[in-house]
Design a protein around this motif. Structure first.
Motif, PDB file in Angstrom:
ATOM      1  N   VAL A  15      37.440  36.415  37.692  1.00  0.00           N
ATOM      2  CA  VAL A  15      39.110  36.967  37.961  1.00  0.00           C
ATOM      3  C   VAL A  15      40.388  36.567  38.208  1.00  0.00           C
ATOM      4  O   VAL A  15      39.933  35.429  38.549  1.00  0.00           O
ATOM      5  CB  VAL A  15      37.955  37.665  40.137  1.00  0.00           C
ATOM      6  CG1 VAL A  15      39.407  39.150  40.825  1.00  0.00           C
ATOM      7  CG2 VAL A  15      37.341  38.944  39.711  1.00  0.00           C
ATOM      8  N   SER A  19      45.000  38.883  40.503  1.00  0.00           N
ATOM      9  CA  SER A  19      44.788  40.124  40.323  1.00  0.00           C
ATOM     10  C   SER A  19      45.427  40.993  41.292  1.00  0.00           C
ATOM     11  O   SER A  19      45.171  40.633  42.210  1.00  0.00           O
ATOM     12  CB  SER A  19      42.245  40.534  40.725  1.00  0.00           C
ATOM     13  OG  SER A  19      42.448  39.885  39.715  1.00  0.00           O
ATOM     14  N   ARG A  39      48.998  41.355  45.917  1.00  0.00           N
ATOM     15  CA  ARG A  39      48.829  40.156  45.080  1.00  0.00           C
ATOM     16  C   ARG A  39      48.608  38.813  45.715  1.00  0.00           C
ATOM     17  O   ARG A  39      49.485  38.169  46.306  1.00  0.00           O
ATOM     18  CB  ARG A  39      50.138  40.004  43.407  1.00  0.00           C
ATOM     19  CG  ARG A  39      48.677  39.159  43.235  1.00  0.00           C
ATOM     20  CD  ARG A  39      50.832  38.406  41.426  1.00  0.00           C
ATOM     21  NE  ARG A  39      51.148  39.700  40.829  1.00  0.00           N
ATOM     22  CZ  ARG A  39      51.859  39.748  41.306  1.00  0.00           C
ATOM     23  NH1 ARG A  39      53.198  39.727  41.903  1.00  0.00           N
ATOM     24  NH2 ARG A  39      52.385  40.621  39.352  1.00  0.00           N
ATOM     25  N   SER A  65      43.892  46.481  39.906  1.00  0.00           N
ATOM     26  CA  SER A  65      42.723  47.027  39.155  1.00  0.00           C
ATOM     27  C   SER A  65      41.450  47.069  40.350  1.00  0.00           C
ATOM     28  O   SER A  65      40.427  47.252  39.953  1.00  0.00           O
ATOM     29  CB  SER A  65      42.536  45.279  38.547  1.00  0.00           C
ATOM     30  OG  SER A  65      42.495  44.695  39.641  1.00  0.00           O
ATOM     31  N   THR A 143      35.576  46.375  37.447  1.00  0.00           N
ATOM     32  CA  THR A 143      37.459  46.930  37.645  1.00  0.00           C
ATOM     33  C   THR A 143      37.192  48.621  36.006  1.00  0.00           C
ATOM     34  O   THR A 143      36.850  47.638  35.330  1.00  0.00           O
ATOM     35  CB  THR A 143      37.990  45.632  37.562  1.00  0.00           C
ATOM     36  OG1 THR A 143      38.194  44.625  36.139  1.00  0.00           O
ATOM     37  CG2 THR A 143      38.230  44.344  38.617  1.00  0.00           C
TER      38      THR A 143
END
Length: 231
Positions: A15, A19, A39, A65, A143
């Motif tokens: 990830v 993200s 974030r 996401s 996602t």
């Protein structure tokens, strides 16, 4: 099995550190939805709206996401017994975490008090999100997705036996402050809970979440205690 770990032998998914995640606290028709977009430790937006389509647009525009929602992702399916509860709720109780039991949709609709209106608001939200953020059906979903979480369980997992419902605003505020999320925008229990929900989505992406329940009647995702030492 009614409890699963979202961490598997192959390790957490890859990830990107940047993200963007969202958390949504669901209220009745007047209160509407409180959305927090994060974030990492930065709050990008806090939004209150009664329109699920506006919430969807906010998430899409921000490049979210993963979304975690404080509302049942599914109704209880067995109408034959008022004692039947979802496996996720049973698993939370077995873990010592008090939770509300989701009724069947029929029982909720028949209730004249308006108590279950927020659950229908949650249903409308999941329906609005589904095409872009399908509900999680695995303990480590791909996602983009949306999923169910529960702020009381999040706080309990972080604080343990010290968690008190009557202290929920102060305890949840202190928990967020401890990880650097002291922000004037978090000025109500609704915005605090939306932010905790967003952190639950973040924990899933980091492979640091517990999934209570089964796919058949909906998981409830809660960050593992270790998550709070790494955020």
């Amino acid at each position: 099995m009614i409890w699963s770990s979202a961490s598997h032998a192959e390790g957490p998914p890859a990830v990107a550190p940047e993200s963007i995640v969202a958390g949504i606290d669901v209220g009745g028709p007047r209160k509407g939805y409180h959305l927090a977009i994060l974030r990492q430790r930065q709050i990008l937006a806090v939004v209150n709206s009664t329109d699920p389509q506006q919430i969807l647009r906010q998430c899409l525009d921000a490049g979210v996401s993963a979304i975690a929602i404080d509302a049942p992702s599914q109704w209880t399916s067995n109408a034959a017994s008022h004692r039947t509860i979802r496996s996720a709720e049973r698993a939370l109780l077995q873990a010592g975490i008090h939770c509300f039991f989701t009724p069947t949709r029929e029982r909720a609709a028949a209730n004249q008090s308006g108590f279950y209106e927020w659950m229908f608001q949650g249903e409308a939200l999941y329906q609005a999100l589904a095409a872009h953020y399908p509900p999680a059906r695995q303990t480590q979903p791909s996602t983009p997705f949306c999923c169910e979480t529960f702020p009381h369980a999040i706080t309990h997992q972080a604080l343990g036996s010290e968690t008190r419902a009557r202290l929920k605003r102060s305890q949840r505020s202190q928990l967020l402050q401890a990880i650097g999320l002291a922000d004037p925008q978090l000025d109500s229990i609704d915005t605090l809970d939306a932010t905790l929900c967003a952190l639950s989505a973040q924990a899933i992406l980091q492979g640091a979440s517990q999934a209570y329940g089964e796919a058949e009647d909906g998981f409830i995702f809660v960050p593992q205690r270790e998550f709070w030492g790494t955020t």
